[in-house]
Design a protein around this motif. Structure first.
Motif, PDB file in Angstrom:
ATOM      1  N   ARG A  38       5.001  -2.649   2.597  1.00  0.00           N
ATOM      2  CA  ARG A  38       4.329  -3.946   2.608  1.00  0.00           C
ATOM      3  C   ARG A  38       4.652  -4.672   3.894  1.00  0.00           C
ATOM      4  O   ARG A  38       5.789  -4.641   4.369  1.00  0.00           O
ATOM      5  CB  ARG A  38       4.785  -4.793   1.410  1.00  0.00           C
ATOM      6  CG  ARG A  38       4.078  -6.137   1.303  1.00  0.00           C
ATOM      7  CD  ARG A  38       4.477  -6.841   0.012  1.00  0.00           C
ATOM      8  NE  ARG A  38       5.845  -7.310   0.032  1.00  0.00           N
ATOM      9  CZ  ARG A  38       6.232  -8.498   0.503  1.00  0.00           C
ATOM     10  NH1 ARG A  38       5.336  -9.322   1.029  1.00  0.00           N
ATOM     11  NH2 ARG A  38       7.497  -8.861   0.460  1.00  0.00           N
TER      12      ARG A  38
ATOM     13  N   GLU B  14       5.836   3.032  -1.244  1.00  0.00           N
ATOM     14  CA  GLU B  14       4.983   1.920  -0.835  1.00  0.00           C
ATOM     15  C   GLU B  14       5.615   1.121   0.296  1.00  0.00           C
ATOM     16  O   GLU B  14       6.841   0.982   0.376  1.00  0.00           O
ATOM     17  CB  GLU B  14       4.690   0.985  -2.015  1.00  0.00           C
ATOM     18  CG  GLU B  14       3.759   1.584  -3.052  1.00  0.00           C
ATOM     19  CD  GLU B  14       3.287   0.546  -4.065  1.00  0.00           C
ATOM     20  OE1 GLU B  14       3.888  -0.549  -4.124  1.00  0.00           O
ATOM     21  OE2 GLU B  14       2.318   0.823  -4.787  1.00  0.00           O
TER      22      GLU B  14
ATOM     23  N   ARG C  76       0.846  -1.190   0.000  1.00  0.00           N
ATOM     24  CA  ARG C  76       0.000   0.000   0.000  1.00  0.00           C
ATOM     25  C   ARG C  76       0.888   1.247   0.000  1.00  0.00           C
ATOM     26  O   ARG C  76       2.039   1.211   0.455  1.00  0.00           O
ATOM     27  CB  ARG C  76      -0.955   0.014   1.190  1.00  0.00           C
ATOM     28  CG  ARG C  76      -0.300   0.085   2.542  1.00  0.00           C
ATOM     29  CD  ARG C  76      -1.244  -0.383   3.618  1.00  0.00           C
ATOM     30  NE  ARG C  76      -1.550  -1.789   3.475  1.00  0.00           N
ATOM     31  CZ  ARG C  76      -2.751  -2.254   3.110  1.00  0.00           C
ATOM     32  NH1 ARG C  76      -3.739  -1.431   2.856  1.00  0.00           N
ATOM     33  NH2 ARG C  76      -2.960  -3.551   3.009  1.00  0.00           N
TER      34      ARG C  76
END
Length: 268
Positions: A79, A77, A11
């Motif tokens: 994770r 990002e 994300r």
């Protein structure tokens, strides 16, 4: 977030933003600015919550201890990668269990998952740190002078999966023990090394690959095979982490003494 698999997907976090990830008793705060990633965590009561949301800075508790990683330009990002505890785990059934000669028993163990926080920079993943989803108690396994530093699991191993009621932060570990010796085996406690199992994620539960134990006797050793197979109880479970250590031929360990005071060791 209904599907547990969404929790483990990548994300994006905007610049100068903070997200709160909640998994069981864990609250994991993750923030990013243009040259830095940081995280901090706190623990509460057992819960079946599993979600990730962007939150304002003014809701962050005071006095949090942050771990920071600096970059020339911080990746966008993050994770979460499920992983296993960094020590062996001492597992006990609620009461000692006798396995007669030639018989076998399947047990289910709940292991709190650890979380590796990762970002991708210039095509490679960088681990910011690892946090446990639940704080575990320290314990010693073995004799006073010969043994291992371990974690103690707070839940008993069960024969019936339906009575376990696992939370989202639990990994369900199926362990099958077969007694091939010439006398009854008393299973009172075992030392489980989780770094030989792979992890799978279904819609509601995390699973480990199956562990098979064949006990030949106190002086003949015990063969342990980490099968690496997808769990049978959730057909759509996806592999989310490979074993930290690999073994092809199984491991061998002795059991010590007999009766209700014996120590039963899995792994090396």
């Amino acid at each position: 977030m209904r599907d547990l698999r969404q929790f483990w997907s990548a994300r994006r976090i905007g610049e100068n933003r903070v997200s709160l990830a909640r998994l069981g008793p864990l609250k994991l705060w993750v923030s990013r600015n243009d040259q830095e990633w940081a995280y901090a965590c706190e623990y509460g009561d057992l819960s079946d919550v599993q979600d990730i949301a962007q939150v304002p800075f003014d809701v962050i508790p005071e006095g949090m201890e942050w771990t920071k990683t600096v970059f020339a330009s911080a990746p966008r990002e993050v994770r979460f990668q499920p992983t296993v505890p960094d020590r062996p785990l001492v597992v006990k059934p609620e009461h000692p269990v006798v396995i007669p000669v030639g018989e076998l028993g399947l047990f289910f163990v709940l292991m709190p998952v650890f979380i590796s926080i990762r970002v991708e920079d210039k095509g490679k993943e960088i681990e910011l740190g690892i946090v446990p989803s639940r704080q575990l108690s320290d314990t010693w396994f073995g004799h006073p002078t010969v043994g291992e530093f371990c974690y103690s699991l707070p839940f008993a191993a069960e024969r019936d999966f339906s009575v376990l009621n696992p939370y989202p932060h639990h990994v369900v570990c199926p362990i099958q023990i077969k007694n091939r010796s010439d006398e009854s085996l008393v299973f009172e406690k075992l030392c489980f090394r989780p770094n030989y199992v792979s992890l799978y994620c279904g819609n509601r539960h995390l699973w480990s690959s199956k562990v098979g134990i064949k006990h030949d006797g106190n002086f003949k050793g015990t063969n342990i095979r980490y099968e690496g197979l997808q769990p049978e109880m959730e057909d759509d479970a996806l592999k989310v982490a490979s074993a930290v250590k690999q073994t092809d031929k199984g491991l061998h360990r002795l059991t010590f003494h007999s009766g209700f005071k014996n120590d039963f060791i899995i792994g090396r």
